[in-house]
Every structure is written in structure tokens, then in C-alpha cells.
Write a protein that holds these residues in place. Structure first.
Motif, PDB file in Angstrom:
ATOM      1  N   LYS A 127       0.403  -1.156  -0.112  1.00 51.95           N
ATOM      2  CA  LYS A 127      -0.047  -0.164   0.334  1.00 51.95           C
ATOM      3  C   LYS A 127       1.087   1.145  -0.051  1.00 51.95           C
ATOM      4  O   LYS A 127       1.932   1.568   0.409  1.00 51.95           O
ATOM      5  N   ILE A 128       0.765   2.071  -0.571  1.00 49.84           N
ATOM      6  CA  ILE A 128       1.677   3.114  -1.076  1.00 49.84           C
ATOM      7  C   ILE A 128       0.561   4.513  -1.614  1.00 49.84           C
ATOM      8  O   ILE A 128      -0.295   4.583  -1.766  1.00 49.84           O
ATOM      9  N   ASP A 129       0.290   5.662   0.457  1.00 52.18           N
ATOM     10  CA  ASP A 129       0.054   6.340   0.736  1.00 52.18           C
ATOM     11  C   ASP A 129      -0.166   7.654  -0.986  1.00 52.18           C
ATOM     12  O   ASP A 129      -0.835   8.264  -1.091  1.00 52.18           O
ATOM     13  N   HIS A 130       1.016   8.302  -1.023  1.00 49.73           N
ATOM     14  CA  HIS A 130       1.199   9.136  -1.642  1.00 49.73           C
ATOM     15  C   HIS A 130       2.361   8.477  -2.917  1.00 49.73           C
ATOM     16  O   HIS A 130       3.135   9.153  -3.092  1.00 49.73           O
ATOM     17  N   PHE A 131       1.708   7.726  -3.622  1.00 48.71           N
ATOM     18  CA  PHE A 131       2.475   7.172  -5.448  1.00 48.71           C
ATOM     19  C   PHE A 131       2.806   8.546  -5.939  1.00 48.71           C
ATOM     20  O   PHE A 131       2.112   9.490  -6.330  1.00 48.71           O
ATOM     21  N   THR A 132       4.472   8.259  -6.066  1.00 44.93           N
ATOM     22  CA  THR A 132       4.827   9.216  -7.052  1.00 44.93           C
ATOM     23  C   THR A 132       5.839   7.715  -8.353  1.00 44.93           C
ATOM     24  O   THR A 132       6.208   6.438  -7.787  1.00 44.93           O
ATOM     25  N   TRP A 133       5.402   8.502  -9.248  1.00 43.98           N
ATOM     26  CA  TRP A 133       6.255   7.368 -10.736  1.00 43.98           C
ATOM     27  C   TRP A 133       7.216   7.006 -10.471  1.00 43.98           C
ATOM     28  O   TRP A 133       8.192   5.488 -11.012  1.00 43.98           O
ATOM     29  N   SER A 134       8.448   8.279  -9.579  1.00 48.79           N
ATOM     30  CA  SER A 134       9.410   7.743  -9.924  1.00 48.79           C
ATOM     31  C   SER A 134       9.768   6.839  -7.964  1.00 48.79           C
ATOM     32  O   SER A 134      10.707   5.986  -8.045  1.00 48.79           O
ATOM     33  N   GLN A 135       8.953   6.244  -7.698  1.00 41.88           N
ATOM     34  CA  GLN A 135       8.638   5.151  -6.758  1.00 41.88           C
ATOM     35  C   GLN A 135       8.907   3.860  -7.094  1.00 41.88           C
ATOM     36  O   GLN A 135       9.252   2.889  -6.895  1.00 41.88           O
ATOM     37  N   LEU A 136       8.823   3.974  -9.042  1.00 42.18           N
ATOM     38  CA  LEU A 136       8.795   3.078  -9.415  1.00 42.18           C
ATOM     39  C   LEU A 136      10.224   2.678  -9.856  1.00 42.18           C
ATOM     40  O   LEU A 136      11.310   0.971  -9.902  1.00 42.18           O
ATOM     41  N   LYS A 137      11.750   2.780  -9.586  1.00 43.27           N
ATOM     42  CA  LYS A 137      12.139   3.270 -10.606  1.00 43.27           C
ATOM     43  C   LYS A 137      13.137   1.937  -9.134  1.00 43.27           C
ATOM     44  O   LYS A 137      13.188   1.403  -8.028  1.00 43.27           O
ATOM     45  N   PHE A 202      -8.070  -7.646  -6.813  1.00 46.27           N
ATOM     46  CA  PHE A 202      -6.663  -7.919  -5.652  1.00 46.27           C
ATOM     47  C   PHE A 202      -7.042  -6.929  -5.098  1.00 46.27           C
ATOM     48  O   PHE A 202      -6.717  -7.252  -3.766  1.00 46.27           O
ATOM     49  N   GLU A 203      -7.258  -5.895  -5.796  1.00 46.87           N
ATOM     50  CA  GLU A 203      -7.650  -4.307  -3.996  1.00 46.87           C
ATOM     51  C   GLU A 203      -8.507  -4.944  -2.736  1.00 46.87           C
ATOM     52  O   GLU A 203      -8.090  -5.639  -1.490  1.00 46.87           O
ATOM     53  N   LYS A 204      -9.360  -5.094  -3.117  1.00 48.09           N
ATOM     54  CA  LYS A 204     -10.759  -6.547  -2.442  1.00 48.09           C
ATOM     55  C   LYS A 204      -9.571  -7.218  -1.326  1.00 48.09           C
ATOM     56  O   LYS A 204     -10.280  -7.407  -0.282  1.00 48.09           O
ATOM     57  N   GLU A 205      -8.853  -7.966  -2.203  1.00 46.00           N
ATOM     58  CA  GLU A 205      -8.457  -9.295  -1.041  1.00 46.00           C
ATOM     59  C   GLU A 205      -7.430  -9.154  -0.263  1.00 46.00           C
ATOM     60  O   GLU A 205      -6.231  -9.773  -0.247  1.00 46.00           O
ATOM     61  N   GLY A 206      -6.938  -8.169  -1.146  1.00 43.42           N
ATOM     62  CA  GLY A 206      -5.251  -7.223  -0.230  1.00 43.42           C
ATOM     63  C   GLY A 206      -3.988  -7.772  -1.064  1.00 43.42           C
ATOM     64  O   GLY A 206      -3.093  -8.046   0.051  1.00 43.42           O
ATOM     65  N   LYS A 207      -3.974  -8.453  -2.128  1.00 45.17           N
ATOM     66  CA  LYS A 207      -3.236  -9.103  -3.353  1.00 45.17           C
ATOM     67  C   LYS A 207      -2.515  -7.649  -3.268  1.00 45.17           C
ATOM     68  O   LYS A 207      -1.300  -7.541  -4.015  1.00 45.17           O
ATOM     69  N   GLY A 208      -2.899  -6.051  -3.665  1.00 43.35           N
ATOM     70  CA  GLY A 208      -2.678  -5.674  -4.228  1.00 43.35           C
ATOM     71  C   GLY A 208      -2.793  -4.240  -3.797  1.00 43.35           C
ATOM     72  O   GLY A 208      -4.163  -4.536  -3.532  1.00 43.35           O
ATOM     73  N   TYR A 209      -1.943  -3.351  -4.310  1.00 43.16           N
ATOM     74  CA  TYR A 209      -3.434  -2.235  -4.473  1.00 43.16           C
ATOM     75  C   TYR A 209      -3.560  -1.046  -5.613  1.00 43.16           C
ATOM     76  O   TYR A 209      -1.765  -0.689  -6.733  1.00 43.16           O
ATOM     77  N   ILE A 210      -4.265  -0.365  -6.174  1.00 42.79           N
ATOM     78  CA  ILE A 210      -3.985   0.663  -7.424  1.00 42.79           C
ATOM     79  C   ILE A 210      -3.477   2.246  -6.981  1.00 42.79           C
ATOM     80  O   ILE A 210      -4.163   2.570  -5.816  1.00 42.79           O
ATOM     81  N   VAL A 211      -2.600   2.167  -7.637  1.00 42.41           N
ATOM     82  CA  VAL A 211      -2.203   3.711  -7.238  1.00 42.41           C
ATOM     83  C   VAL A 211      -1.934   4.281  -8.399  1.00 42.41           C
ATOM     84  O   VAL A 211      -1.892   5.706  -8.054  1.00 42.41           O
ATOM     85  N   ALA A 212      -2.106   4.445  -9.554  1.00 46.31           N
ATOM     86  CA  ALA A 212      -1.860   4.681 -11.132  1.00 46.31           C
ATOM     87  C   ALA A 212      -2.735   4.420 -12.057  1.00 46.31           C
ATOM     88  O   ALA A 212      -3.245   2.723 -12.493  1.00 46.31           O
ATOM     89  N   SER A 213      -3.445   5.084 -12.673  1.00 46.65           N
ATOM     90  CA  SER A 213      -4.159   5.051 -13.839  1.00 46.65           C
ATOM     91  C   SER A 213      -3.029   4.726 -15.753  1.00 46.65           C
ATOM     92  O   SER A 213      -3.181   6.267 -15.761  1.00 46.65           O
TER      93      SER A 213
END
Length: 336
Positions: A127-137, A202-213
Motif C-alpha cells: 500500500k502506498i499512500d502518496h504514490f509518485t512514478w519515481s517510486q518505480l525505480k 486484487f485490491e479487495k483481497e489485499g493482494k495489491g493496491y491500485i496506485v495509478a491509471s
């Protein structure tokens, strides 16, 4: 009553009966449905208008018996089209360019656009509260099939946000399209691109979190279109016209109804997903303008598609809009 009159009456009655039966037979003939085999590249809420057209009987009203199958991949969908295994394909427009530039004598023509943005979402394992694309690096990114629309648009969006997918990420592209969700659920990758309703599940099951579209970031592009071989369109013009008209009716219906109503209508095509989850996924797509409101694929979208392909190093050569796009059926559907 004279015998002559009786005979005349009998002949007249018989004639009326024969004409009536002929009319019934003629009416039955005109009401016969025409079968159309459609191959969709995947099963996704992304294609909601298509399932509305089926569930609401829009195809049936046009005299069409649409038989839908899921082929799980652009390459498989195109193979089915070119081999005659299906009549119409619902797949990314890039596939028509690949076929044409390989010298096909029977090119595949885009005749009706269904979606006008990317349909994938970026899912983070944590889970990422404040997502930025740089966090993918330096992360492990579970990408889509090389040369397919999800991967090319994904790379376009990443580069737009300062990420070089081949230098800044540990890019994973060796997993079959249909198995990507299972691979991520099993622990492969820190981030993944997924369509709905899988992303919300996935988000409902806690397997992942939607951070961007990716759809919000990509702009308008002919992401998924209906296409058929040139020869099929020439020999089945009436069927293609009716098919496009039904799709346009469904697009208008989706535009005019809320997500909950749409979810209830298409639920038979997603029996393992509850309607609330479907409505949530549909809402995401509606809010970002993913569903095209008419079937016309315009030149600006076509050129943007080729820019994305070129950026990804996947464009064999520039192809003129009119070579692989036929909007006459879509224009007629709107006019009708």
C-alpha cells in the motif's frame, strides 16, 4: 349456392390460403438470423458495451446471432481472424498494422472502435499512500506482452513520467498474458499492469493496491477496435453494418446509464464477480472516459497509436489511416 359459385369460392379460398402461407414462409425467411463469430482478446469490464449489446438483445434486434469466444491474446485473436476461425476480432488496433506490414494480401480493417484509452491500472504489492512514478525505480515490474497495446502504452506512460522501463526497472515480460494475474498473486513483481475487474478484485483481497491509471495518462488512443479481413467485409457488408449499429446502440446505452445499472446487465458475463465490484470497476472506466461513445476511430487517435508504437520501437513502418481504417459503417450507424 350454385356448384359454380362453390367451386369459385373454393378456388379463391385456396388461393388466399396459399398466399397466406407463402407470406408466412417469406416472413420467416426474412427473420432468420445471421451468425457472426466474434473473438475477444480478453474478458474484461473494459469491454462493457459489448456485453450490454449481447445482454440487451441489440444484436438480436438486428437479426444477428453473435457467438462470442475469448482468445486470450492479440496474436491468438489475429490468427483466428486470418485463418477463418472467427469473423470479427475485438483486439488492439496495433495488430492490424503488424499484419499489413508483413505483406498480407487480405489486410485486417478496423471498422468500429470500442475503447479510447488504455484500460490497465498500476497495481502495487504494498500500500502506498502518496504514490509518485519515481517510486518505480529499481522495482520489479511485471509487464505485459512485448509489442501489445498494454505494454507499449505502459512504456509510453512510464517514459512520460521520467522512467526508462529498460534501464530503471527490472522488467519481466516472459509470462503469458492470461497468467500475469496469477504470477503476481504468487509473488512475482513489485508492480503489475492489470485490467478490471482483476485490479479491483486484487485490491479487495489485499493482494495489491491500485496506485495509478495508465488510461488517464495515455490520452485517447484506439486501444481496442472491432476488425475483420477486407474480404469478409466486402462479402458481408450488411452484417458488418448491422453489427456496428448494435455496438453504437450499446455505447449510447452505457453513456446514458449509471455504473450499477450497467453492472447488473453485464453480470452474466462475470458470474464470479459480484455486481458491487463490477460497478466499482465500471465507474473507474466511465470517469476516465475509457468507453468510446461512438464507433468512429478518428485520424488523430490513429496517429497517436503509431507514435506510441514508434516510441516503443515496435512500429514496422508508418501506415496511412485510410489504409486500415474504414469508418463508413460507423458513420452509417450514427446517421441511422
Amino acid at each position: 349456392m350454385s356448384s359454380t359459385f362453390k367451386m369459385s369460392f373454393s378456388i379463391l379460398f385456396a388461393a388466399v390460403l396459399i398466399i397466406g402461407l407463402s407470406a408466412c414462409q417469406s416472413n420467416e425467411t426474412t427473420q432468420k438470423t445471421e451468425k457472426i463469430r466474434v473473438a475477444e482478446v480478453t474478458r474484461s469490464v473494459f469491454y462493457a458495451p459489448q456485453y450490454v449489446a449481447l445482454a440487451k438483445g441489440f444484436f438480436k434486434k438486428e437479426g444477428l446471432d453473435v457467438q462470442l469466444k475469448t482468445t486470450w491474446g492479440g496474436d491468438k485473436t489475429m490468427t483466428a481472424l486470418l485463418s477463418g476461425g472467427t469473423d470479427i476480432g475485438l483486439v488492439g488496433s496495433e495488430t492490424s498494422i503488424y499484419v499489413y506490414t508483413r505483406g498480407s494480401k487480405n489486410p485486417v480493417i478496423n471498422f468500429a472502435q470500442l475503447t479510447q484509452t488504455d484500460g490497465t491500472f498500476l497495481i502495487s504489492r504494498k500500500k502506498i499512500d502518496h504514490f509518485t512514478w519515481s517510486q518505480l525505480k529499481d522495482s520489479r515490474f511485471l509487464g505485459q506482452r512485448k509489442g501489445g497495446m498494454p505494454q507499449m502504452v505502459g512504456e509510453y506512460v512510464l517514459k512520460k513520467n521520467g522512467i526508462d522501463p529498460h534501464k530503471d526497472l527490472h522488467l519481466i515480460q516472459n509470462i503469458d498474458y492470461a497468467n500475469i494475474p496469477n504470477a503476481f498473486a504468487s509473488g512475482t513483481g513489485d508492480f503489475v499492469q492489470l485490467f478490471e475487474p482483476q485490479a479491483s478484485i486484487f485490491e479487495k483481497e489485499g493482494k495489491g493496491y491500485i496506485v495509478a491509471s495508465f488510461g488517464k495518462e495515455s490520452g485517447h488512443v484506439p486501444y481496442t477496435s472491432y476488425m475483420a479481413t477486407k474480404s469478409y467485409m466486402e462479402s458481408h457488408q450488411s452484417a458488418v453494418s448491422k453489427f456496428t449499429r448494435a455496438i453504437y446502440q450499446a455505447q449510447q446505452w452505457v453513456a446514458d446509464h449509471n455504473s450499477k445499472e450497467i453492472a447488473q446487465v453485464i453480470h452474466p458475463y462475470f458470474k464470479d464477480t459480484d455486481t458491487d465490484m463490477l460497478a466499482k470497476a465500471i465507474d473507474r472506466y466511465k470517469n476516465q472516459g475509457t468507453y468510446a461513445t461512438d464507433p468512429i476511430l478518428d485520424p488523430k487517435e490513429w496517429n497517436h497509436l503509431q507514435s506510441i508504437m514508434k516510441e516503443a520501437g515496435e512500429l514496422p513502418k508508418q501506415v496511412d489511416y485510410k489504409t486500415l481504417v474504414n469508418t463508413s459503417f460507423a458513420e452509417k450507424a450514427i446517421k441511422d
